[in-house]
Scaffold this motif. Sequence first.
Motif, PDB file in Angstrom:
ATOM      1  N   MET A  62      -3.472 -37.921  -6.517  1.00  0.00           N
ATOM      2  CA  MET A  62      -4.844 -37.885  -5.989  1.00  0.00           C
ATOM      3  C   MET A  62      -5.064 -36.620  -5.149  1.00  0.00           C
ATOM      4  N   ALA A  63      -4.071 -36.267  -4.325  1.00  0.00           N
ATOM      5  CA  ALA A  63      -4.217 -35.098  -3.449  1.00  0.00           C
ATOM      6  C   ALA A  63      -4.242 -33.792  -4.243  1.00  0.00           C
ATOM      7  N   CYS A  64      -3.387 -33.699  -5.252  1.00  0.00           N
ATOM      8  CA  CYS A  64      -3.356 -32.477  -6.062  1.00  0.00           C
ATOM      9  C   CYS A  64      -4.643 -32.326  -6.882  1.00  0.00           C
ATOM     10  N   ASP A  65      -5.136 -33.432  -7.409  1.00  0.00           N
ATOM     11  CA  ASP A  65      -6.404 -33.372  -8.138  1.00  0.00           C
ATOM     12  C   ASP A  65      -7.515 -32.869  -7.219  1.00  0.00           C
ATOM     13  N   ALA A  66      -7.523 -33.359  -5.987  1.00  0.00           N
ATOM     14  CA  ALA A  66      -8.537 -32.924  -5.024  1.00  0.00           C
ATOM     15  C   ALA A  66      -8.374 -31.450  -4.678  1.00  0.00           C
ATOM     16  N   ALA A  67      -7.128 -31.005  -4.519  1.00  0.00           N
ATOM     17  CA  ALA A  67      -6.880 -29.605  -4.184  1.00  0.00           C
ATOM     18  C   ALA A  67      -7.356 -28.683  -5.298  1.00  0.00           C
ATOM     19  N   HIS A  68      -7.057 -29.047  -6.528  1.00  0.00           N
ATOM     20  CA  HIS A  68      -7.524 -28.237  -7.658  1.00  0.00           C
ATOM     21  C   HIS A  68      -9.047 -28.218  -7.704  1.00  0.00           C
ATOM     22  N   SER A  69      -9.654 -29.382  -7.473  1.00  0.00           N
ATOM     23  CA  SER A  69     -11.112 -29.474  -7.527  1.00  0.00           C
ATOM     24  C   SER A  69     -11.769 -28.633  -6.438  1.00  0.00           C
ATOM     25  N   GLU A  70     -11.150 -28.590  -5.261  1.00  0.00           N
ATOM     26  CA  GLU A  70     -11.715 -27.849  -4.121  1.00  0.00           C
ATOM     27  C   GLU A  70     -11.252 -26.398  -4.075  1.00  0.00           C
ATOM     28  N   GLY A  71     -10.327 -26.026  -4.959  1.00  0.00           N
ATOM     29  CA  GLY A  71      -9.801 -24.661  -4.945  1.00  0.00           C
ATOM     30  C   GLY A  71      -8.896 -24.393  -3.757  1.00  0.00           C
ATOM     31  N   LEU A  72      -8.126 -25.396  -3.324  1.00  0.00           N
ATOM     32  CA  LEU A  72      -7.245 -25.267  -2.162  1.00  0.00           C
ATOM     33  C   LEU A  72      -5.792 -25.154  -2.608  1.00  0.00           C
ATOM     34  N   ASP A  73      -4.995 -24.458  -1.817  1.00  0.00           N
ATOM     35  CA  ASP A  73      -3.594 -24.233  -2.173  1.00  0.00           C
ATOM     36  C   ASP A  73      -2.654 -25.205  -1.483  1.00  0.00           C
ATOM     37  N   TYR A  74      -2.983 -25.603  -0.242  1.00  0.00           N
ATOM     38  CA  TYR A  74      -2.061 -26.417   0.553  1.00  0.00           C
ATOM     39  C   TYR A  74      -2.327 -27.910   0.369  1.00  0.00           C
ATOM     40  N   VAL A  75      -1.247 -28.662   0.141  1.00  0.00           N
ATOM     41  CA  VAL A  75      -1.321 -30.126   0.118  1.00  0.00           C
ATOM     42  C   VAL A  75      -0.282 -30.645   1.102  1.00  0.00           C
ATOM     43  N   GLY A  76      -0.745 -31.342   2.140  1.00  0.00           N
ATOM     44  CA  GLY A  76       0.147 -31.789   3.198  1.00  0.00           C
ATOM     45  C   GLY A  76       0.408 -33.283   3.164  1.00  0.00           C
ATOM     46  N   PHE A  77       1.404 -33.686   3.951  1.00  0.00           N
ATOM     47  CA  PHE A  77       1.778 -35.099   4.066  1.00  0.00           C
ATOM     48  C   PHE A  77       2.070 -35.378   5.538  1.00  0.00           C
ATOM     49  N   SER A  78       1.298 -36.298   6.129  1.00  0.00           N
ATOM     50  CA  SER A  78       1.473 -36.625   7.543  1.00  0.00           C
ATOM     51  C   SER A  78       1.306 -38.124   7.745  1.00  0.00           C
ATOM     52  N   GLY A  79       1.666 -38.607   8.930  1.00  0.00           N
ATOM     53  CA  GLY A  79       1.637 -40.039   9.234  1.00  0.00           C
ATOM     54  C   GLY A  79       3.039 -40.601   9.235  1.00  0.00           C
ATOM     55  N   GLY A  80       3.189 -41.811   9.763  1.00  0.00           N
ATOM     56  CA  GLY A  80       4.506 -42.417   9.892  1.00  0.00           C
ATOM     57  C   GLY A  80       5.247 -42.585   8.588  1.00  0.00           C
ATOM     58  N   VAL A  81       4.532 -42.765   7.475  1.00  0.00           N
ATOM     59  CA  VAL A  81       5.182 -42.933   6.170  1.00  0.00           C
ATOM     60  C   VAL A  81       5.865 -41.642   5.728  1.00  0.00           C
ATOM     61  N   ALA A  82       5.492 -40.518   6.335  1.00  0.00           N
ATOM     62  CA  ALA A  82       6.130 -39.239   6.005  1.00  0.00           C
ATOM     63  C   ALA A  82       7.572 -39.165   6.497  1.00  0.00           C
ATOM     64  N   LEU A  83       8.049 -40.232   7.148  1.00  0.00           N
ATOM     65  CA  LEU A  83       9.459 -40.325   7.520  1.00  0.00           C
ATOM     66  C   LEU A  83      10.305 -40.880   6.379  1.00  0.00           C
ATOM     67  N   ASN A  84       9.672 -41.367   5.334  1.00  0.00           N
ATOM     68  CA  ASN A  84      10.371 -42.000   4.221  1.00  0.00           C
ATOM     69  C   ASN A  84      10.890 -40.935   3.250  1.00  0.00           C
ATOM     70  N   ARG A  85      12.203 -40.946   3.001  1.00  0.00           N
ATOM     71  CA  ARG A  85      12.830 -39.928   2.148  1.00  0.00           C
ATOM     72  C   ARG A  85      12.320 -39.991   0.713  1.00  0.00           C
TER      73      ARG A  85
END
Length: 790
Positions: free
Chosen positions: A723-746
Amino acid sequence: MKRRASIHVTGIVQGVGFRPFVYRVAKSLSLEGYVLNLGDAGVRIVVEGNLKSIKELIHKIEQDPPSISRVDKLDIEWEELRKSFKDFIIKKSSTFRNAELTPDIPPDIAICSACITDMTNPNSRWYLYPFTSCAACGPRFSTITDLPYDRPNTTMVDFPLCDTCNTGYTNPLDRRYHAQTTACEDCGPIYRLVDAHNRPAVDADSIAGAADLLSQGSIIAVQGIGGTHLVTKVTDAIPIRNLRTRKQRAYRPFAIMARNLDAIRAFSRPTPMEEELLTSWRRPIVLVKKRDRIDDRNQESEGGGAIPDDSLELISPGLDTVGVMLPYSPLHHLLFHFSEEPALVMTSANPTGLPMYIHPDNIMSKLEGVADYFLIHNRRIYQRADDSVIKPVSSDHAVFLRRARGYVPDPMRLEGPYGSSTIVAVGPEEKTTGAVLKSRRIYVTQHIGDTDRLENIEFLSDALNHMVRLLAVDKIDAVACDLHPEFLTTEFAEALSSDKGIPLFRVQHHHAHLASLMVDHQLSSNTRITCITADGFGYGNDGSAWGGEILVGSFEEYARIGGLEQTAYAGGDLSAKHAVRPFVGLLRKELSLCEMLDIVEGSLIAPGISTTEKSLSLLIEATKRKVNVIQSSSAGRYLDAVAIALGICSENTYDGECPMRLESVAHKTKIRLEPRFNTNNRGTFLDIAESLMQLLELKKDGAKSVELAYAAQWYLGESFAKMACDAAHSEGLDYVGFSGGVALNRIITKAIINRITNERLTPLIHRHIPPGDGGISSGQAVVAAAKLAR
């Protein structure tokens, strides 16, 4: 050719032996002039002499400064020779405070090898002295009362130096020159070992006596640099069980302190990155993987036997990792000096979420009945600081669970115009930190804890006031808080705004996560990114509970363009504790009462109430009728539901227990769940209920729960990333980040990074700021600054 140079050095150059280093190099090069601590603006060096020698001094500063220092910038002005000096000296520190400048305040530093040698040498003045330190090591942040960092501005002002210590303190060639925490047994602080009635527990040396009592299975409250630990042995399971019983801490993992790396290698296979973190002068707790004990039962550490399997399981029940650190204070080294243990349980003495105990009287009164004995000292702790905790999420990348001792108050640098304002941010409700933004730097406080208690609001206020004072802030331009109207931090921010007559900015929780990730990567103020924000709870701008969102935005603005489908969970906060509630919320329309009961029967549905046909029926009816339900897109609740569906965990006895156990048991597999997305005018959303049905079908067909655990987590990460990559391509953005407590999961992190890189986009993962709620305050601060600048 002889010249004159004025050199201004900024970075971590105070309290780290930087001026003596410059003095020694300058003297060796026959240079003349001085070095001066500017208090809050770095160090100034004015030097005259041979041009080649001056350039050599500059090279040494840039390439070979003291290991614990950090040189960020050198400004050099060349001038004609004036012949103003006859020698090179260290000038007395300047007390001038420039409100426009930002200091680099030194964090607490682990004891250095030279001081360990002094402390273990019978011929040394510091033999067995538990407060040994020098200009390159020892407490800093926890003792500082003001700047510049000189002894009168630390809690060591209570201990005037004896003549012998003062000789070293005033000799620029001595390792303890201007070591603000230096002392010896004749003039410095001392430890006392007492029982619950404040009576001496031993006749001999307190620390040797404590080590002996630990070997007998006692539990001792040990006051340290920035707080208090509860300590017991690891080679016997009985005292660990006793500690769990007395602390009423059934499953939350304990941290341990290992004697050395060999002791860690006896129960883990630390990676090179993990060993580098463990042995760094910052000395964090690092979550290392438990090694497979089947083939390694004869492994023993140097200086003690291996930790028994039953002890290791009691230390971190149901998890595949154990939090371990190496000794960082003189006391720790002495405890191992007098002990045969390979490691010691060393867990925070305070109840979860409350401030560390730092006053001896408080330590003894609050821990009565928990600790058998108390090893306490008489040096004031001016600022509490928990141990920092770091979790590797890959072989070469680690993230903070908790950022405190050893790292605070290192600032984050901010790119762009917004940093010209001075902002105070108060954080969210859980795992709170505060932050002060000044002159394009964000100073995040030490870990505060959960601010649903008045004690922690007072701690937060004290920590922020201390930071404001150290930074010489004369005017706060605005205050920032969470969007949630009922947090105590929100009330605190409202009162601060009203009292000072300044604007208050309420920042949506997940927008703050996005902004903190941008700060972490020093992205410019006009950058826009796509960000996956996944956690347990964040108050959404629509009044619902967010927790699994795809955002597109910058510091100034954001838009929610997708995420997890919202689900109705009954019981409010109970849905975050008992996994049966999110399970029912997700599958009440898909499964019959009997089918659900077969899976969840016997698990707790509320404190002291088991899931039965009657209680489950009532829960389903309450969910259907929307009685005390919360609409949530929480990724945490989805992982809870997966955990109970697979029979892995049914209750979060501590925050995140079900997801952590789910991650720990997961075995890599080729099984993949097929995502189903629903698109409407609000965006694209993932149908997580449908994936749970897939899991149950696969389980019914014989798939192993440990493999399905992996498949479910990979599915969540892969789906988020799509979903995030589709949005990035649609918006012409290069960076896709991951934040929040779930970002501790390997597993989830790996799935997300794989998808982003395969899509030829740039992944952003936290490095210096916790991805969980400990990073929220930094995001709040910069969002407020951006809105103020409009």
